[in-house]
Write an enzyme that holds these catalytic residues in place. Structure first.
Site, PDB file in Angstrom:
ATOM      1  N   TRP A   7      74.668  22.081 -23.954  1.00 58.28           N
ATOM      2  CA  TRP A   7      74.464  21.986 -22.503  1.00 58.28           C
ATOM      3  C   TRP A   7      73.703  20.736 -22.111  1.00 58.28           C
ATOM      4  O   TRP A   7      72.745  20.349 -22.778  1.00 58.28           O
ATOM      5  CB  TRP A   7      73.669  23.224 -22.091  1.00 58.28           C
ATOM      6  N   ASP A  10      69.827  17.539 -16.076  1.00 57.95           N
ATOM      7  CA  ASP A  10      69.371  16.310 -15.405  1.00 57.95           C
ATOM      8  C   ASP A  10      69.358  15.043 -16.264  1.00 57.95           C
ATOM      9  O   ASP A  10      68.940  15.090 -17.430  1.00 57.95           O
ATOM     10  CB  ASP A  10      67.919  16.470 -14.936  1.00 57.95           C
ATOM     11  N   ARG A 137      56.746  19.675 -10.949  1.00 65.26           N
ATOM     12  CA  ARG A 137      57.413  19.050 -12.110  1.00 65.26           C
ATOM     13  C   ARG A 137      58.176  17.780 -11.753  1.00 65.26           C
ATOM     14  O   ARG A 137      58.206  17.355 -10.626  1.00 65.26           O
ATOM     15  CB  ARG A 137      58.352  20.061 -12.776  1.00 65.26           C
ATOM     16  N   ASP A 138      58.770  17.200 -12.770  1.00 63.18           N
ATOM     17  CA  ASP A 138      59.694  16.069 -12.671  1.00 63.18           C
ATOM     18  C   ASP A 138      59.032  14.769 -12.205  1.00 63.18           C
ATOM     19  O   ASP A 138      59.399  14.203 -11.170  1.00 63.18           O
ATOM     20  CB  ASP A 138      60.884  16.427 -11.736  1.00 63.18           C
TER      21      ASP A 138
HETATM   22  C1  FRU Z   1      66.525  20.417 -12.146  1.00 60.08           C
HETATM   23  C2  FRU Z   1      65.508  21.060 -13.079  1.00 60.08           C
HETATM   24  C3  FRU Z   1      64.189  20.333 -13.065  1.00 60.08           C
HETATM   25  C4  FRU Z   1      63.586  20.716 -14.389  1.00 60.08           C
HETATM   26  C5  FRU Z   1      64.806  20.741 -15.274  1.00 60.08           C
HETATM   27  C6  FRU Z   1      64.760  21.770 -16.370  1.00 60.08           C
HETATM   28  O1  FRU Z   1      67.826  20.697 -12.499  1.00 60.08           O
HETATM   29  O2  FRU Z   1      65.342  22.432 -12.742  1.00 60.08           O
HETATM   30  O3  FRU Z   1      63.374  20.618 -11.956  1.00 60.08           O
HETATM   31  O4  FRU Z   1      62.620  19.813 -14.821  1.00 60.08           O
HETATM   32  O5  FRU Z   1      65.907  20.982 -14.440  1.00 60.08           O
HETATM   33  O6  FRU Z   1      65.889  21.660 -17.180  1.00 60.08           O
END
Ligand code: FRU
Length: 425
Positions: A7, A10, A137-138
């Site tokens: 899979w 992002d 996050r991110d």
């Molecule tokens: C977005 C997300 C992010 C997170 C990641 C986890 O698609 O949910 O916010 O960091 O995917 O896979």
């Protein structure tokens, strides 16, 4: 790009470093339907031929053992720095919104872009502001003058999406600076925020969750807009107008970088409803150059990729079997069909229907359309066995969709015959 197996979601850590492009990705190698997240890694000299570099970040520390979540890269003083979210989900009776979850911002360094050193905590989850849930996050990091900035996506306790800004002078010590949300909730959580400059304008791209209510398709959508952003004070004014990143519905969690020529390149995750051949799931769209003209954000396929489709063919059916680019001047009332995927022009909009080439009952819009095009009728359509990207009017709008099992048929009801170009090896 697609995962070697398993899979992909992002795009992470996009950058140009020591003469190569690096594209990391949210990767679950063992589970084609998603699971524990690692960072996978591809690299390339030209964004055309890619080399798989393996899995540089594993969920192997007490800060990220339940997922190496999304983040970004910045190349500074010969080193490559990655910032990402370490996901921890505690065992117990938790709601995992206000408790039971930790999401620290972590930092690793590399001297070659391939091997990464010790994981260090850049912002501890204990230090996030009080009015937030555990969902922060991110991180996206960039340089502003002599300082570094970080933008993080968040979910406030009031269930409003928001972003948080941090500053640092050395990429190690980070200080909370400011936050931004909307008066009325615009989705309950903003994932993968990105803020950059194009042609002197600030462009804000993010992925609000549950922006679209009551839908059989995806409720979470990727958005872009042109806010007023004061770089010195780090304050942003949310504009009234916004655009969908892409009209097809599937693209999500985009991230950008600057290429070797200084262009702003966007890559996003194309969500897919089920694994292909039971083996892999999730793709990246073609790299797109972001441009701003007349208060509108344009996305144009990377010129080197577009120009590579230069082998003209008279066999229309070959568009369905291989990767191809179709140039079509689609006028009002006209239509074409590529292997069961239907495209037509109605009320000035470009419309598409994938009912015949999409798993039945799967999540995702079967029908999609662009807003009314301002002018022109030229479409450039990129066809891949599992994805169709339609660039309308030189990137004014793009409509991209996942497809499964395109047939070997091609027909058109158009005044002018569409032109088909294959990849020139
Ligand atoms: C977005 C997300 C992010 C997170 C990641 C986890 O698609 O949910 O916010 O960091 O995917 O896979």
């Amino acid at each position: 790009l697609m995962p070697p197996v398993g899979w992909l979601n992002d795009p992470n850590g996009l950058c140009w470093y020591k003469g190569r492009y690096h594209v990391f990705f949210q990767y679950s190698p063992f589970e084609a339907n998603g699971g524990l997240k690692f960072w996978g890694h591809y690299s390339s000299e030209d964004m055309i031929s890619w080399r798989y570099e393996g899995v540089p970040l594993l969920p192997d520390s007490i800060y990220d053992c339940h997922g190496v979540y999304s983040g970004s890269a910045i190349a500074e003083k010969d080193k490559l720095h990655l910032f990402y979210t370490g996901n921890i989900k505690m065992d117990g009776d938790y709601d995992y919104i206000n408790n039971g979850r930790q999401s620290s911002t972590l930092h690793v360094e590399s001297a070659d872009g391939l091997h990464f050193g010790t994981k260090e905590v850049a912002v501890s989850c204990e230090d996030y502001p009080e009015n937030y849930t555990c969902h922060i996050r991110d991180p996206k990091v960039w340089k502003e003058g002599e300082e570094y900035r970080m933008i993080l996506g968040g979910r406030q306790k009031s269930d409003q999406g928001a972003v948080l800004f941090y500053r640092s002078e050395d990429l190690k010590n980070w200080k909370f600076d400011s936050e931004l949300t909307t008066e009325k909730a615009f989705g309950y959580m903003w994932e993968c925020p990105d803020l950059f400059n194009v042609n002197g304008r600030s462009v804000f791209v993010f992925s609000p969750m549950e922006l679209i209510e009551d839908t059989d398709g995806y409720a979470d959508r990727a958005i872009c807009m042109l806010p007023e952003f004061d770089e010195k004070t780090c304050t942003m004014k949310f504009p009234e107008n916004w655009q969908l990143l892409d009209c097809g519905g599937d693209l999500y969690a985009p991230q950008t970088m600057t290429d070797a020529d200084g262009n702003r390149i966007s890559i996003a995750w194309l969500r897919m409803p089920e694994p292909v051949d039971g083996i892999w799931q999730g793709m990246f769209c073609l790299p797109r150059v972001v441009d701003v003209q007349n208060d509108h954000i344009y996305f144009r396929v990377l010129p080197a990729i577009r120009d590579g489709f230069c082998k003209k063919t008279d066999s229309l059916v070959s568009a369905c079997g291989e990767c191809a680019m179709i140039r079509a001047e689609l006028k009002e009332g006209e239509s074409l069909e590529i292997g069961g995927y239907k495209i037509w022009r109605q009320s000035g909009k470009v419309c598409a229907d994938r009912t015949d080439v999409y798993p039945s009952g799967a999540k995702g819009w079967l029908h999609a359309e662009t807003p009314q095009l301002k002018e022109g009728d030229l479409l450039e359509i990129f066809v891949d066995p599992n994805m169709i990207e339609i660039y309308a009017n030189n990137g004014e709008y793009v409509l991209s969709q996942a497809v499964y099992g395109l047939g070997e048929t091609f027909s058109y009801k158009m005044e002018k015959k569409p032109e088909i170009y294959l990849w020139n090896e």
